[in-house]
Design an enzyme around this catalytic site. Structure first.
Site, PDB file in Angstrom:
ATOM      1  N   LYS A  80      62.692   5.043  -6.131  1.00 38.71           N
ATOM      2  CA  LYS A  80      62.325   6.122  -6.500  1.00 38.71           C
ATOM      3  C   LYS A  80      62.820   6.753  -7.676  1.00 38.71           C
ATOM      4  CE  LYS A  80      63.718   5.995  -1.834  1.00 38.71           C
ATOM      5  NZ  LYS A  80      65.623   5.620  -0.946  1.00 38.71           N
ATOM      6  N   GLN A 100      72.225   7.116  -0.243  1.00 37.92           N
ATOM      7  CA  GLN A 100      71.415   5.589   0.109  1.00 37.92           C
ATOM      8  C   GLN A 100      71.847   5.215   1.622  1.00 37.92           C
ATOM      9  OE1 GLN A 100      68.264   5.371  -0.824  1.00 37.92           O
ATOM     10  NE2 GLN A 100      68.177   3.336   0.203  1.00 37.92           N
ATOM     11  N   ASP A 107      66.399  14.296   2.228  1.00 39.38           N
ATOM     12  CA  ASP A 107      65.450  13.218   3.274  1.00 39.38           C
ATOM     13  C   ASP A 107      65.793  14.084   4.607  1.00 39.38           C
ATOM     14  OD1 ASP A 107      65.308  10.363   2.856  1.00 39.38           O
ATOM     15  OD2 ASP A 107      67.252  10.213   2.457  1.00 39.38           O
TER      16      ASP A 107
END
Length: 926
Positions: free
Chosen positions: A56, A100, A125
């Protein structure tokens, strides 16, 4: 996908990245200082998480996104994680935040609580309940779609197969893939079935799918023979199975048996290398989308402001009644409306806030707005209403002419508030509100200046005392541990080690040897107290006879106030504070705050005061209230920093209106020659305020006694007296025009003024060279009463102008003083008295001769005699003394005596001031 029909997935994700890169470049072309910001918050140190995060971060760097990896240790608690998320939520430079998963902590952490702590507008997200809820309702344009489902849709789109009307099957119902995938397909008009572990006949359901998306996490559970011929298969599964041919002993497979499925599917994604790269691309896409939303809604100069409607009453109530009848907008709402970011604001309750100086850096590429200074004719006891006109003008430009506009005004001293003058927030229906907050304490800036000023005074006395009572070696041993004095050691003696000094050098290092008679620094207090005008310090026996006569000034007379008003940055303030000259040594050298070792501490005391204070007018337009230096011994203008931030916020079509103290011969002249010289800003318009009554006084009208009815000359039409007094207005128009700026005369109308009188002033102003002259009634009507003035200011701002300073600072001190006296005051010449002549020689020798001049003269006359009204002629201006405000950056010649500590009158204002113990309201302010 079948090799014959394959759209290479890597290239597909690459195409998305290229598009996003162009989007970022487009934003940066509009604002070079802007970059999309992205943060990955990780708890612990899982290897698989580290791998995903590195992918990422790499993708973000390629696109031009400023990415940050916020890694928290395993020992972190849930509250510490939530605190970190809140900090990122409040960081306006971050537009995307992901947590995460899984959270690798030794402590119990609620994953749902953590993911929902992310601000929905930064939840790239798409995992918060708010974004999930919007997706399930079909609000696809007002939410972030989870990255894996979004990536799946992008892959389906690349096949060229239309989703609408197709039968789709989603295998799995997780919050990350299955559930949002179902919603996404549904709102793209597919007929969707979701299968899961309890589905009775999975093969039969899958066999009907024209589009199949799997995310169940079971290796190769879907067999090739189950798949409908020609289906699109998107495999999101990531599973490990044993494989002795691999060095690791295992390999990664999907939920679909790829080898058999590819024989029946029209398109199929491989695992690995299929959905993964596109998921990362969609994460970047969401981040860029968030940045674009932020960029569009926070475009400099793009305001979405609501104005407050006034309920005008006749007769006009008292100022405090009007202020209390209006409910101010929450100050954070106003800040948002004018383009300030949440992290650029420090709230002080609901009605006032400080604005961070970082705002200037963010907006540095933004063109400035139009810059207007409000000044007046030579003041009289009757008042001209400059503050009221300033506020009325911004209310007109904003609430009625719908322009971005900011007022920048000085903070009033509490001394006059409790003394004779009362408040200074404007008046009538043109006020800064709440007036109690404006006039009392505000955010504590003046108290910070009081503390800083008196720390310098204490440092002076302590240094003289210790030099007189200790040996040089004791003094040097105290000093030699500080970096500040080690630097001075190198500068003065060209050595870096105190132990290497000989006796003479030790004395030079340890002693400032201040001449007590040369001390110019006084203690200050923000209260009118006549008995502090002359005092003696050091009377205690502990001071061993080291007494000294000195005085208190009012705080706004402190040089630190002038420094605050003229500083252009925190670093610049530190340098100005360091350069303040407080005394002279017996050898004739200037002694500065830096020499005393106090300048760093002063900067600490002033670190909050340097930030401008945000308030609002009655009609909801923004106001910066910042700094309030005296307009006689200092320059009488609000801060450069407030003006600069405001000019960026309003944008190139907006206006910033600031007020200069006293008349045009004092406040305006200093605004141009001092403030504009240090700020680098160039004004567009001068607004000169005049009243019928004040001009009649300049024409020879009778004196006025406070509390007594006005003589008939001021309340009845008298054109002859008025025309005679208009000479003062003409001279001030001439003074303003000397700087090359268009002048608009604002005639502040009272109910006793006649049309003939108001027309006479306007006609004579235009004959004198004013761009325009208009009558105003903003005191009684708010912004409505200043619309004509606002329109005139708009037109004047577009007119040609040729700004120039009155003098060049390189000229000798005497020449600069003479230019001001002759061109602005109309004096025949100047006369330097002996003390002033000595100071000219001293300051020239000390290197201060190139500083601009700040004349300390009575504001009640163009001459040095306050009794001489109109336009005095044939006078010589006597210069009694000259003093230096080196830190602020000017020399101030004294014309006559300048009182710097007001006294209280027989009936001070504080008699009327009280607090209602039930409501908490302040009563008696006016």
């Amino acid at each position: 996908m079948r090799s014959a029909d394959m759209v290479p997935l890597g290239r597909g994700a690459g195409q998305v990245r290229e598009r996003l890169k162009k989007d970022v470049e487009e934003m940066k072309s509009q604002d070079p200082n802007f970059s999309p910001g992205f943060v990955v918050l990780q708890v612990g140190d899982r290897e698989d998480s580290n791998l995903y995060i590195s992918m990422k971060m790499k993708a973000a760097a390629e696109i031009g996104i400023k990415a940050r990896h916020l890694k928290l240790p395993k020992m972190v608690t849930e509250e510490e994680v939530l605190h970190s998320i809140r900090e990122v939520n409040n960081d306006s430079s971050v537009h995307g935040l992901i947590v995460q998963l899984p959270l690798d902590s030794v402590n119990k952490i609620d994953t749902e609580k953590v993911t929902n702590a992310v601000a929905p507008e930064k939840d790239v997200d798409g995992l918060t309940s708010i974004n999930a809820g919007k997706l399930s309702r079909g609000d696809l344009g007002d939410c972030f779609i989870p990255c894996t489902p979004n990536g799946c849709m992008e892959l389906i789109k690349q096949t060229g197969v239309s989703v609408a009307g197709k039968r789709a099957v989603v295998v799995g119902r997780s919050k990350i893939v299955g559930a949002p995938m179902h919603d996404l397909l549904l709102w793209n008009h597919a007929t969707v079935t979701t299968c899961h572990s309890k589905t009775a006949d999975l093969a039969s359901e899958i066999g009907q799918a024209e589009i199949l998306v799997t995310g169940i996490g079971k290796p190769e559970i879907v067999k090739g023979e189950w798949i409908k011929e020609g289906a699109v298969v998107i495999d999101c599964g990531i599973n490990s199975i044993a494989d002795s041919t691999k060095s690791s002993g295992k390999r990664v497979v999907g939920d679909v048996h790829y080898a058999s499925a590819k024989e029946r599917a029209a398109f199929i994604t491989p695992v690995p290398g299929g959905v993964g790269p596109m998921t990362v691309a969609m994460l970047m896409q969401n981040t860029v989308l968030s940045a674009k939303r932020f960029f569009a809604s926070h475009k400099p100069g793009k305001w979405n402001i609501t104005y407050t409607k006034l309920n005008l009453l006749k007769p006009v109530p008292s100022d405090i009644e009007i202020s209390r009848a209006c409910t101010p907008k929450p100050i954070d709402q106003l800040a948002k409306e004018i383009g300030l970011l949440p992290d650029e604001l420090e709230l002080y309750g609901n009605t006032k806030a400080k604005v961070q100086l970082e705002t200037l850096k963010r907006l540095q590429a933004q063109p400035d707005g139009k810059y207007v200074v409000v000044t007046g004719i030579t003041p009289t006891p009757l008042g001209e209403g400059k503050s009221t006109t300033t506020i009325g003008l911004v209310q007109a430009l904003g609430a009625h002419l719908k322009l971005n506009v900011f007022a920048c005004v000085r903070q009033p001293s509490q001394g006059p508030t409790f003394g004779i003058k009362g408040g200074a927030a404007g008046g009538g229906y043109s006020q800064v509100i709440p007036m109690e907050e404006f006039n009392l304490h505000l955010t504590g800036d003046i108290h910070a200046i009081t503390a800083a000023n008196n720390l310098v005074a204490a440092a002076i006395e302590a240094r003289m005392f210790h030099e007189a009572t200790q040996s040089d070696k004791v003094g040097s041993s105290v000093l030699n541990y500080t970096s500040l004095y080690l630097n001075q050691l190198n500068l003065v003696i060209h050595k870096t080690e105190p132990t290497a000094l000989i006796e003479e050098e030790i004395s030079r290092f340890a002693r400032l040897d201040i001449d007590p008679d040369s001390i110019t620094w006084q203690r200050v207090l923000d209260t009118n107290d006549r008995f502090l005008r002359k005092i003696t310090v050091g009377e205690s026996p502990t001071e061993k006879g080291h007494t000294r006569s000195c005085q208190f000034d009012i705080t706004v007379a402190s040089e630190i106030m002038a420094v605050l008003a003229l500083t252009t940055s925190l670093e610049d303030m530190r340098q100005r504070l360091a350069k303040m000259v407080v005394a002279t040594s017996r050898s004739g050298e200037p002694v500065t705050a830096e020499d005393l070792g106090v300048s760093g501490a002063l900067t600490v005391l002033m670190r909050d005061a340097v930030k401008p204070n945000l308030m609002q007018t009655l009609e909801g337009t923004p106001v910066f209230v910042h700094a309030g230096p005296f307009a006689n011994i200092a320059h009488g203008n609000s801060s450069i920093l407030a003006d600069k931030i405001a000019l960026k916020l309003v944008g190139p079509s907006g206006f910033v209106v600031t007020e200069a103290g006293f008349g045009a011969d004092i406040g305006m002249e200093k605004f141009f020659n001092i403030k504009c010289r240090y700020s680098g800003l160039r004004p567009h318009v001068v607004v000169l305020v005049a009243t019928v009554r004040a001009l009649k006084m300049h024409g020879g009208g009778p004196t006025v006694t406070a509390g007594m009815p006005l003589p008939k000359e001021y309340v009845e039409e008298n054109l002859e007296l008025l025309e005679k007094g208009c000479c003062n207005m003409k001279k001030q128009v001439e003074n303003a025009s000397a700087f090359g700026i268009p002048v608009v005369v604002a005639v502040n109308a009272f109910k006793t003024d006649t049309d003939a009188e108001l027309d006479l002033i306007c006609n004579l102003a235009k004959e004198a060279g004013a761009f325009n002259a208009v009558r105003c009634s903003h005191w009684a009507e708010g912004g409505t009463g200043a619309v004509a003035l606002g329109e005139a200011v708009q037109r004047a701002a577009e007119a040609p102008s040729h700004f120039s300073f009155l003098y060049q600072t390189e000229l000798p001190i005497v020449d600069k003083i003479r230019i001001i006296a002759q061109k602005i005051y109309g004096a025949d010449d100047i006369e330097l008295l002996p003390e002033a002549q000595q100071k000219v020689e001293r300051y020239t020798k000390q290197g201060f001769g190139n500083l601009p001049i700040c004349m300390a003269k009575t504001h009640l006359s163009l001459s040095h005699d306050p009794e001489k009204k109109g336009v005095p002629t044939g006078f010589i201006l006597p210069i009694r003394d000259i003093r230096a405000s080196v830190g602020a950056g000017f020399l101030y010649p004294l014309v006559g005596s300048m009182p710097t500590m007001p006294g209280l009158p027989t009936r001070p204002c504080f008699y009327d001031i009280d607090l209602d113990p039930v409501t908490g309201q302040v009563n008696g302010l006016f």
